[in-house]
Scaffold this active site. Structure first.
Site, mmCIF file in Angstrom:
data_model
loop_
_atom_site.group_PDB
_atom_site.id
_atom_site.type_symbol
_atom_site.label_atom_id
_atom_site.label_comp_id
_atom_site.label_asym_id
_atom_site.label_seq_id
_atom_site.Cartn_x
_atom_site.Cartn_y
_atom_site.Cartn_z
ATOM 1 N N ASP A 1 0.878 -1.169 0.000
ATOM 2 C CA ASP A 1 0.000 0.000 0.000
ATOM 3 C C ASP A 1 0.915 1.219 0.000
ATOM 4 O OD1 ASP A 1 -1.747 2.083 0.412
ATOM 5 O OD2 ASP A 1 -2.454 1.420 2.372
ATOM 6 N N LYS B 1 2.478 11.301 -3.196
ATOM 7 C CA LYS B 1 1.465 10.580 -3.977
ATOM 8 C C LYS B 1 0.513 11.555 -4.666
ATOM 9 C CE LYS B 1 -2.025 6.927 -3.308
ATOM 10 N NZ LYS B 1 -2.559 5.986 -2.307
ATOM 11 N N GLU C 1 -7.390 0.329 -4.695
ATOM 12 C CA GLU C 1 -7.419 0.234 -3.232
ATOM 13 C C GLU C 1 -8.748 -0.311 -2.699
ATOM 14 O OE1 GLU C 1 -6.243 4.170 -2.140
ATOM 15 O OE2 GLU C 1 -4.174 3.851 -2.780
ATOM 16 N N ASP D 1 -12.933 5.441 2.105
ATOM 17 C CA ASP D 1 -11.490 5.518 2.356
ATOM 18 C C ASP D 1 -11.085 6.951 2.680
ATOM 19 O OD1 ASP D 1 -8.743 5.473 2.357
ATOM 20 O OD2 ASP D 1 -8.547 4.302 0.519
#
Length: 619
Positions: free
Chosen positions: A23, A87, A187, A211
């Site tokens: 992850d 990211k 994800e 999320d």
């Protein structure tokens, strides 16, 4: 050198080593495996029992990188050398950042709104791919240390909304870290797998995955049918997360302490101290009613009720996103079978309470929300390793497919291990004014330069109407049908001019040839990506020189002699940097030329606009 055994029909890799699940998160990253003795996924922990590695990279004055907790400790002391939330920059141009560019305490270069962002630390320039590779390399080393064996294959997760450029950037980062990235997994799909949703072949479910991470929020609605995950809709905000909760509390304290915005701008360390203390308070309030701390020696405090009031608007925004995702999927809350909670920020009690009330269901929140995505990636890795035969694995492309772009680079449209059938498209444009044709060269392979890959086909798109460079929009589309036949088409969107070609399935490669190409891509990853970075920097610099030269010839009379001489000097320095083939020097000189030309370019543009508006009424 180890051999990689691959079944091209299924994509299965003969297990000679552990395949890990990763992850790669905005705030934290971690790595997980499936323990064969217990048949369950576990996160790998260091000697202190910690699984999370902060997604932070610090560079000292000599360019040496430190990753994780040690780097995080330098956020306050050396913010300009400490890179976080990289990211958010993956596959992005500066133009994409908009008003959020000021979020970063380090220097994000704005030299050309169309080119991918670069981060400057001292005299070095880094791409988000390089920075992410440092994090992945740290995870790889950690896994090898814990498992006492080599690790070279991985499944890496990305948000469901990541586009092709962002997914390819993630693959490249893995390759640069010495990892063969077998699959990029969404994800929400990974989180579902971790809870065992979709593992049974006959299972049919519609689920929502909520999320809320450190820097991003997204909600995805998935339909699971016979082990196949289909994303029905996704919604969210790439600039909404736990960081924003911290920011809301930091602003609250800033006002209490009477600290001006100007004072924060001047003192980046104070800004980071506010942010870090706010994060500490948020975590403390999940299990306590009050928090007391200090900033610069001054006492601060907040109650859970006050904190809830501050973050309520943020949670309301996530609820709106949930409603929009359901609307886009054409579903109601009653039609959702399960709700999966992901991301460290879902630990905040108000978040759980709000989502439970909205969906009217108990939540899947028993697994550690920071680990659940990595655990699911490990489950997917176990399937690819051939250890879990219960789940369906579709036919896949054995090697990446793409076309040649400027500088002889390979631009991947369909990455290897993509499911078949598949389609992908990307827009390109011309390099020269009046260009009437474009050669489309199709390649197969994993190397960054097309000369190291296998050429499959080539055709010319002709009769493009004469336009200035950059104006034509040529869409190149790849379509692989269920039989593995690749159809490549190119269309100039303004004129409708089109051309296409078909390539036979499997593209004539044996298993051994596929293995060799994969191994070569890993062996040469560092030099390949270094070459790509140099070519991209040189191409961008050459375009900058062309644009500046045209501007000078057209507007020389509007510039002072000093401005002209400074610009010519900077242009010469940039040409010398290109000839020296030094990436960092090229990017440094490009930035200096950009800074030199920006003031008068804006002045000339303003004057042109004023001339255009003379005698015209603005309604």
């Amino acid at each position: 050198m180890a051999k990689v055994s691959i079944n091209i029909a299924t994509g299965n890799i003969q297990q000679e080593e552990t395949i890990v699940g990763i992850d790669l998160g905005t705030t934290n990253s971690l790595i997980a495996i499936v323990r064969q003795d217990e048949q369950r996924p576990i996160a790998l922990r260091d000697v202190d029992g910690l699984a999370l590695v902060p997604s932070i990279v610090h560079f000292d004055q000599y360019g040496n990188a430190t990753v994780g907790t040690a780097a995080k400790e330098l956020l306050v002391a050396e913010p300009e050398r400490t890179i976080y939330s990289v990211k958010r920059l993956m596959g992005k141009a500066y133009n994409d950042l908009g008003d959020h560019a000021g979020f970063f305490a380090y220097k994000v270069i704005d030299d050309n709104t169309e080119s991918l962002v670069k981060i400057q630390v001292g005299d070095r320039f880094y791409s988000p791919i390089e920075l992410s590779s440092f994090i992945l390399k740290e995870l790889k080393h950690r896994a090898e240390h814990i498992l006492k064996t080599g690790v070279s294959k991985a499944v890496i997760t990305v948000p469901a909304y990541f586009n092709d450029a962002q997914r390819q950037a993630t693959r490249d980062a893995g390759r640069l870290a010495g990892l063969d990235v077998l699959r990029i997994v969404n994800e929400p799909t990974a989180a579902s797998l971790a809870y065992g949703l979709g593992v049974k072949p006959e299972e049919e479910k519609t689920i929502a995955v909520y999320d809320l991470g450190g820097g991003t929020f997204d909600v995805s609605v998935l339909k699971i049918t016979n082990g196949i995950f289909e994303v029905l809709s996704t919604n969210g905000d790439t600039y909404l997360g736990g960081d924003d909760m911290d920011k809301a509390l930091a602003v609250y304290w800033q006002q209490q302490l009477g600290i001006s915005d100007a004072a924060l701008q001047a003192d980046k360390s104070l800004t980071q101290q506010l942010r870090v203390t706010a994060e500490e308070a948020k975590k403390h309030l999940s299990n306590n009613e009050t928090y007391e701390g200090n900033i610069n020696g001054r006492a601060v405090s907040v109650s859970r009720a006050q904190f809830n009031a501050l973050i309520q608007p943020l949670i309301d925004r996530t609820i709106t996103s949930c409603a929009n995702a359901l609307k886009d999927a054409g579903l109601t809350t009653a039609q959702i079978d399960a709700v999966v909670m992901v991301g460290g920020s879902t630990r905040v009690p108000l978040v759980k309470e709000s989502i439970r009330n909205f969906f009217g269901k108990e939540l899947h929140d028993k697994l550690d929300p920071d680990e659940v995505v990595a655990l699911g990636a490990a489950v997917q890795a176990d399937i690819l390793a051939g250890n879990n035969t219960e789940m369906l694995l579709l036919d896949i492309t054995p090697l990446s497919l793409g076309i040649e772009t400027m500088g002889g680079l390979m631009d991947v449209l369909i990455p290897r291990n993509s499911k078949i059938p598949n389609k992908a498209g990307r827009q390109y444009t011309t390099q020269k004014d009046g260009q009437s044709g474009m050669r489309i060269s199709v390649y197969q392979g994993e190397r960054d330069l097309v000369q190291d890959n296998r050429k499959l086909a080539e055709f010319n798109l002709t009769n493009i109407p004469a336009m200035p460079a950059g104006l034509p929009k040529v869409e190149v589309s790849f379509l692989i049908d269920a039989d593995g036949i690749l159809k490549v088409s190119a269309t100039e969107l303004r004129s409708g001019v089109a051309q296409s070609i078909e390539v036979k399935p499997q593209y004539g490669l044996t298993d051994e040839e596929v293995e060799k190409m994969l191994l070569d891509s890993l062996t040469h990853a560092k030099e390949d990506i270094g070459t790509r970075a140099l070519v991209e920097a040189s191409t961008e610099a050459t375009q900058m020189l062309d644009v500046t030269e045209k501007f000078l010839s057209k507007n020389r009379g509007l510039l002072s002699e000093e401005e002209v001489n400074t610009t010519l000097g900077r242009m010469q320095a940039l040409r010398e940097a290109i000839n020296a083939k030094d990436k960092d020097r090229i990017q440094h000189e490009t930035e200096l030329l950009n800074e030199a030309s920006r003031p008068y370019a804006e002045r000339v543009m303003d004057a042109a606009l004023k001339d255009a508006m003379k005698g015209k009424k603005v309604i």
